[in-house]
Design an enzyme around this catalytic site. Structure first.
Site, PDB file in Angstrom:
ATOM      1  N   ARG A   1     -12.803   7.134   8.617  1.00 37.66           N
ATOM      2  CA  ARG A   1     -12.413   5.723   8.601  1.00 37.66           C
ATOM      3  C   ARG A   1     -13.454   4.871   7.889  1.00 37.66           C
ATOM      4  O   ARG A   1     -13.105   3.896   7.204  1.00 37.66           O
ATOM      5  CB  ARG A   1     -12.221   5.220  10.026  1.00 37.66           C
TER       6      ARG A   1
ATOM      7  N   ASP B   1      -8.909  -5.121  -5.858  1.00 35.35           N
ATOM      8  CA  ASP B   1      -8.501  -3.883  -5.181  1.00 35.35           C
ATOM      9  C   ASP B   1      -9.084  -2.684  -5.931  1.00 35.35           C
ATOM     10  O   ASP B   1      -8.804  -2.489  -7.115  1.00 35.35           O
ATOM     11  CB  ASP B   1      -6.975  -3.802  -5.167  1.00 35.35           C
TER      12      ASP B   1
ATOM     13  N   HIS C   1      -8.042  -4.370  -1.332  1.00 34.99           N
ATOM     14  CA  HIS C   1      -6.761  -3.762  -0.981  1.00 34.99           C
ATOM     15  C   HIS C   1      -6.141  -4.409   0.256  1.00 34.99           C
ATOM     16  O   HIS C   1      -4.914  -4.494   0.373  1.00 34.99           O
ATOM     17  CB  HIS C   1      -6.956  -2.261  -0.750  1.00 34.99           C
ATOM     18  N   ASP C   2      -6.973  -4.862   1.181  1.00 35.10           N
ATOM     19  CA  ASP C   2      -6.464  -5.454   2.423  1.00 35.10           C
ATOM     20  C   ASP C   2      -5.905  -6.861   2.244  1.00 35.10           C
ATOM     21  O   ASP C   2      -5.497  -7.486   3.231  1.00 35.10           O
ATOM     22  CB  ASP C   2      -7.570  -5.486   3.484  1.00 35.10           C
TER      23      ASP C   2
ATOM     24  N   SER D   1       0.844  -1.186   0.000  1.00 38.25           N
ATOM     25  CA  SER D   1       0.000   0.000   0.000  1.00 38.25           C
ATOM     26  C   SER D   1       0.887   1.247   0.000  1.00 38.25           C
ATOM     27  O   SER D   1       1.743   1.387  -0.877  1.00 38.25           O
ATOM     28  CB  SER D   1      -0.949  -0.037   1.208  1.00 38.25           C
TER      29      SER D   1
END
Length: 532
Positions: A320, A476, A513-514, A251
Site C-alpha cells: 500500500r 497523475d 491520480h486521486d 481509474s
C-alpha cells in the site's frame, strides 16, 4: 481445536502472548501455532494505529538489543519502532486467533447481494460454478428502465460509493452522488458493484469454493476486466435493464467503463472514463508488480493459504505504501510535506522520520487489514492484462471459444497444464538495439505520431457512435495524461465525433491520480455537464 492439531493449548498460548517477551517472536515461530479457524469479526484493537501503543509494548524487544551491546561499544544501537509495531501487530493477531481467528472483516457495512447459479466462464479458462455480486444502488429506476448508470470502482473500493439508509457511513464518492450531484439521484438510478475477485461481498479468493467448502485462496482463477464486466451485466439482466443510460468509472473503473462499451456496445448510451487507459502500459504494470512481489514475500502470505492463520499484514502495508506513492503527486507533497521531519529535535531514524514517510506509514497501517491480500494480487493482475487492442481481443475471443467447446474434463486438463506453464526465462532480459525497440514498442501518441496505433483504433471501433467523456490529470503519474489523450485520439480516429476530452493541468489540480476522489468542482462538474 489446538489439541487436535498437536499444538500448544489455547490457554497456554494466551498466557504466552500476554508475556512481554513474546513480542520478539519470529515469524516461523508464530506460524507453528496452528491458529484457529478465522472469524469475520474484526477486533477494533487491530484497526487503530500502533503508533499509539507500540512504545509501551515494544520495550522488551528494545531491551534485548540493549543487553546485546558491550559496555565499550562506540555507539548505541539504533531503535526501530516501525519493526516493533510490526511485531506487536503480529503478536496481537496471534492473541486474537485464540478465540476469534485473526482474519479481519472486509465488509464495509450493509450491502445487497445478487447470486448467480449459472457458471461464469472466465477469459483465461477458469470457471466460477456460481458467483455472488455485492452491490448498492441510489435513486429510482424509471418505468422503462432507461435511466440506469453503472458506476465502476477503482482497485480497492467496495460497492459503498454513497451512504444508504442501511449503511449511513459516507461512501468513497459520497459528494458525487445524490440529489443535484454529478450523478443526480433525482434523474438517475445508480448501481455500484464490488468486482469479481474483490473482497467486499462479491466472489473472490476469500470466498468459499462450493466444490469443497474451503476458501478458494490461490485456487481462484485468473480474472480480467472483461470478466468483471460480464458478471456486472449478469446483475443488470437480473434487474431487467436492457440498456444503460451511461457507464461511468475512474481509474480501474475507467478501464471497465471502456471495456463495457466494447463488449456490450448496444447496451450502453454514454461512456465516462476518468484517469483510465485503453490498455495497461509498462510503468503501471511495473508498479503493481512491485506491490505483488513485496506482498508475496511476506512469509504469512503462505502462497495464498493464510485464511486460517495470520494475514500477511507486513506485505500488505508495504504494498500500500508503494501504491500510495503512485496515487498522489510530487507537487502536492512539496506543498504538504516538503523536507520537514516529524520531530526535528530527535536524531534521524531509519524508521519513518520525514513527514512524507510518516504519511506513507499511516496509509499502509490503515489499509493492511482492511483488504484481502489475495484480492489485491488478482485484481491488480487483471489491470495489468487489460488491452482493448484488436489483436488482444481476437486472441481472448479465440481462447474463450476453445474453452466453450471443451468438455468439463477437457477444461480441467487444460487448466492443469496451464497452472505450471509460467516459468522464469533461462536467460535474463537484455537491452535490445535501439532500432529494434522503436519498431517493437508503441509509445505515447502525443510524442510520436498524430495518429493512434491501428490496432487500438480497430479495438475501440465499437464505440464510434457513443458520446464519450475522457478526463485526465496532468499531475497523475500512475495513469499519465497522455494515456487519456490516447483514448480520445483513438476514438476520434475510429470515427467517433462525440468525444469530449478534458485535461486538468497542475494549476488546477495537484492531487495526481486521486484527483477523481477529491475534485468535486472539476471532475464532478464535467461529469454533470456531460450526463445532462
Amino acid at each position: 481445536m489446538f489439541a487436535r492439531h498437536g499444538a500448544i493449548s489455547a490457554s497456554r498460548l494466551a498466557r504466552s502472548v500476554g508475556k512481554p517477551t513474546q513480542l520478539s517472536w519470529t515469524t516461523p515461530q508464530i506460524r507453528q501455532l496452528h491458529l484457529s479457524p478465522l472469524s469475520r469479526a474484526q477486533d477494533p484493537q487491530t484497526s487503530r494505529s500502533f503508533h499509539d501503543t507500540t512504545s509501551q509494548r515494544a520495550q522488551p524487544a528494545l531491551a534485548e538489543v540493549e543487553e546485546q551491546q558491550t559496555p565499550d561499544s562506540s555507539n548505541p544501537a539504533l531503535q526501530f519502532p516501525c519493526l516493533d509495531a510490526r511485531e506487536a501487530r503480529t503478536a496481537s493477531l496471534s492473541n486474537r486467533s485464540v478465540s476469534s481467528g485473526p482474519e479481519p472483516s472486509y465488509a464495509t457495512g450493509s450491502h445487497r447481494t445478487w447470486h448467480s447459479h449459472a457458471p461464469l466462464l472466465l477469459d483465461w479458462g477458469g470457471v466460477l460454478p456460481q458467483f455472488t455480486i455485492a452491490y448498492e444502488s441510489w435513486g429510482k429506476l424509471n418505468e422503462d428502465k432507461s435511466n440506469a448508470i453503472l458506476l465502476h470502482t477503482g482497485l480497492s473500493a467496495s460497492s459503498h460509493a454513497h451512504s444508504t439508509e442501511a449503511n449511513p457511513k459516507p461512501g468513497w464518492w459520497e459528494k458525487f452522488i445524490g440529489p443535484g450531484a454529478p450523478l443526480d439521484t433525482n434523474k438517475y438510478f445508480i448501481i455500484c458493484t464490488n468486482v469479481i475477485g474483490g473482497c467486499y461481498g462479491s466472489t473472490g479468493p476469500s470466498s468459499i469454493d462450493p466444490a469443497d467448502g474451503q476458501n478458494y485462496a490461490t485456487r481462484f482463477p485468473i480474472v480480467t476486466m472483461e470478466d468483471m464486466v460480464r458478471a456486472q451485466f449478469r446483475l443488470l439482466d437480473g434487474f431487467g435493464i436492457e440498456k444503460l443510460y451511461a457507464s461511468v468509472g475512474c481509474s480501474m473503473g475507467g478501464m471497465q467503463s471502456l471495456a463495457a462499451g466494447v463488449l456490450f456496445p448496444e447496451r450502453i448510451g454514454k461512456i465516462v472514463s476518468v484517469s483510465g487507459c485503453a490498455r495497461s502500459h509498462p510503468y503501471s504494470i511495473a508498479m503493481r508488480h512491485t506491490q505483488r512481489q513485496v506482498l508475496m514475500m511476506d512469509p504469512n502470505w503462505a502462497r495464498g493459504f493464510y485464511y486460517n492463520g495470520i494475514p500477511p499484514h507486513s506485505g500488505m502495508k508495504l504494498a500500500r505504501e508503494i501504491a500510495t506513492v503512485t496515487y498522489r503527486s510530487g507537487p502536492e507533497w512539496e506543498q504538504r510535506f516538503g523536507r520537514r521531519r516529524a520531530d526535528p529535535s530527535r536524531p534521524p531514524a531509519l524508521c519513518p522520520d520525514f513527514l512524507i514517510e510518516t504519511y506513507l506509514d499511516h496509509a499502509g497501517e490503515k489499509f493492511c487489514l482492511e483488504y484481502d491480500a489475495n484480492s489485491l494480487l488478482y485484481v491488480s493482475k487483471a489491470m495489468d492484462l487489460f488491452d482493448l487492442g484488436q489483436e488482444h481481443q481476437e486472441q481472448m475471443s479465440n481462447l474463450r471459444q476453445q474453452n466453450l467447446s471443451h468438455s468439463p474434463a477437457d477444461q480441467n486438463e487444460a487448466r492443469d497444464s496451464r497452472s505450471c506453464s509460467l516459468t522464469l526465462p533461462a536467460e535474463p532480459y537484455e537491452e535490445q538495439p535501439s532500432e529494434t525497440t522503436t519498431k517493437s514498442f508503441s509509445e505515447p501518441v502525443s510524442s510520436t505520431s498524430s495518429r493512434p496505433p491501428d490496432d487500438l483504433v480497430a479495438g475501440l471501433s465499437p464505440l464510434r457512435n457513443h458520446p464519450t467523456l475522457v478526463m485526465g490529470v496532468a499531475s497523475d503519474i500512475l495513469f499519465p495524461a497522455w494515456q487519456q489523450r490516447e483514448i480520445a485520439d483513438t476514438l476520434r480516429a475510429a470515427g467517433n465525433h462525440r468525444v469530449t476530452h478534458v485535461e486538468l493541468g497542475e494549476d488546477t489540480s495537484l492531487f495526481g491520480h486521486d484527483t477523481f476522489l477529491l475534485d468535486l468542482q472539476h471532475i464532478g462538474g464535467n461529469i454533470r455537464s456531460f450526463l445532462g
